[in-house]
Write an enzyme that holds these catalytic residues in place. Structure first.
Site, mmCIF file in Angstrom:
data_model
loop_
_atom_site.group_PDB
_atom_site.id
_atom_site.type_symbol
_atom_site.label_atom_id
_atom_site.label_comp_id
_atom_site.label_asym_id
_atom_site.label_seq_id
_atom_site.Cartn_x
_atom_site.Cartn_y
_atom_site.Cartn_z
ATOM 1 N N SER A 28 -2.141 2.924 0.108
ATOM 2 C CA SER A 28 -3.022 1.617 -0.033
ATOM 3 C C SER A 28 -2.666 0.774 1.256
ATOM 4 O O SER A 28 -1.828 1.088 1.974
ATOM 5 C CB SER A 28 -2.274 1.017 -1.298
ATOM 6 O OG SER A 28 -2.374 1.906 -2.509
HETATM 7 N N1 SAH Z 1 1.305 4.809 -3.812
HETATM 8 C C1 SAH Z 1 0.962 5.789 -3.037
HETATM 9 C C2 SAH Z 1 -0.721 6.009 -3.015
HETATM 10 C C3 SAH Z 1 -1.119 6.632 -4.312
HETATM 11 S S1 SAH Z 1 -2.585 7.248 -4.410
HETATM 12 C C4 SAH Z 1 1.282 5.427 -1.696
HETATM 13 O O1 SAH Z 1 1.958 4.514 -1.269
HETATM 14 O O2 SAH Z 1 1.119 6.514 -0.631
HETATM 15 C C5 SAH Z 1 -2.608 7.820 -6.127
HETATM 16 C C6 SAH Z 1 -1.760 9.150 -6.307
HETATM 17 O O3 SAH Z 1 -1.856 9.138 -7.826
HETATM 18 C C7 SAH Z 1 -2.592 10.411 -5.612
HETATM 19 O O4 SAH Z 1 -1.520 10.945 -4.877
HETATM 20 C C8 SAH Z 1 -2.869 11.199 -6.975
HETATM 21 O O5 SAH Z 1 -2.754 12.340 -6.814
HETATM 22 C C9 SAH Z 1 -1.841 10.556 -7.984
HETATM 23 N N2 SAH Z 1 -1.981 10.742 -9.379
HETATM 24 C C10 SAH Z 1 -3.463 10.578 -10.184
HETATM 25 N N3 SAH Z 1 -3.177 10.886 -11.135
HETATM 26 C C11 SAH Z 1 -2.052 11.098 -11.407
HETATM 27 C C12 SAH Z 1 -1.126 11.480 -12.469
HETATM 28 N N4 SAH Z 1 -1.399 11.493 -13.855
HETATM 29 N N5 SAH Z 1 0.271 11.776 -12.425
HETATM 30 C C13 SAH Z 1 0.855 11.491 -11.066
HETATM 31 N N6 SAH Z 1 0.184 11.128 -10.205
HETATM 32 C C14 SAH Z 1 -1.008 11.022 -10.419
#
Ligand code: SAH
Length: 216
Positions: A63
């Protein structure tokens, strides 16, 4: 941190965070100290600290710094709290929470991303209390509940039932709610049987994919 990164981090905090109203000293300090460039080794240091979300290999997104800082500020983390984070991604947000003194349980559905984040966090947050799980985060993780705070960094169509069940009383959940194209950062405070919802700013996250999310 090498000098170039330190300068870039200072500039990021001043021009992107303080200038836009982030006030929490502990959050600003964490954003200054956690080496964001290590979580995005594919890009230059200048780009790592730029005012953007970045999409990297393996479909990973990290993000925009302001969104990380703003959501962290909304979460109101105190040292010693247990925080559930859903969507580990690069592990950057995990490192910020850990730096604030939280015990973090973080869940990611992609093994590739989780492995990568594990390697980086072992270096950046060596010795911290971080549990990293490969699972569907829409179900939370009842084993370590209740959580003082829950932070979701993927876009949810509704609040998964598990989060209400696993949130401490009092407790706070921060989650982007909306459709796939746009969401609102939403703060939910638990007070006994009541869950009080407050809408914050517009945002855009990748979908929360799972049994109680999108396309489960
Ligand atoms: N907070 C992160 C960015 C998150 S992007 C950072 O600082 O880099 C969103 C993430 O959520 C992605 O990696 C995706 O694979 C994950 N995601 C999506 N659905 C999910 C679920 N049901 N359980 C766990 N992770 C999930």
């Amino acid at each position: 941190m090498i000098d170039q990164a330190r300068i870039a981090a200072d500039r990021m905090v001043n021009s992107q965070l303080t200038a836009r109203g982030v006030r929490d000293i502990a959050v600003l300090e964490a954003m200054r100290i956690v080496p964001r460039h290590l979580f995005v080794p594919e890009v230059t240091i200048q780009r790592a600290y730029s005012d953007h979300a970045l999409t990297l290999t393996a479909g990973q997104t990290i993000s925009q710094p302001y969104i990380v800082a703003h959501m962290t500020e909304l979460l109101e983390v105190q040292p010693g709290m247990t925080v559930l984070e859903v969507g580990t991604g690069s592990g950057y947000q995990t490192a910020i929470l850990s730096h604030l003194g939280a015990k973090v349980v973080t869940i990611e559905r992609s093994a590739e991303l989780l492995d990568r984040a594990k390697t980086i966090l072992a270096e950046v947050c060596h010795g911290s209390l971080i549990r990293m799980l490969l699972a569907d985060g829409t179900l939370g993780y009842p084993q370590d509940a209740p959580y003082d705070r829950i932070l979701v960094t993927a876009a949810a169509p509704h609040v998964p039932a598990a989060y209400r069940q696993q949130l401490a009383d009092p407790g706070r959940l921060v989650i982007p709610l909306g459709d796939r194209d746009g969401q609102t950062i939403t703060v939910i405070d638990r007070m006994g049987a009541d869950f009080i919802q407050t809408d914050d700013i517009a945002c855009r996250f990748v979908p929360l994919v799972g049994e109680d999310g999108w396309g489960g």
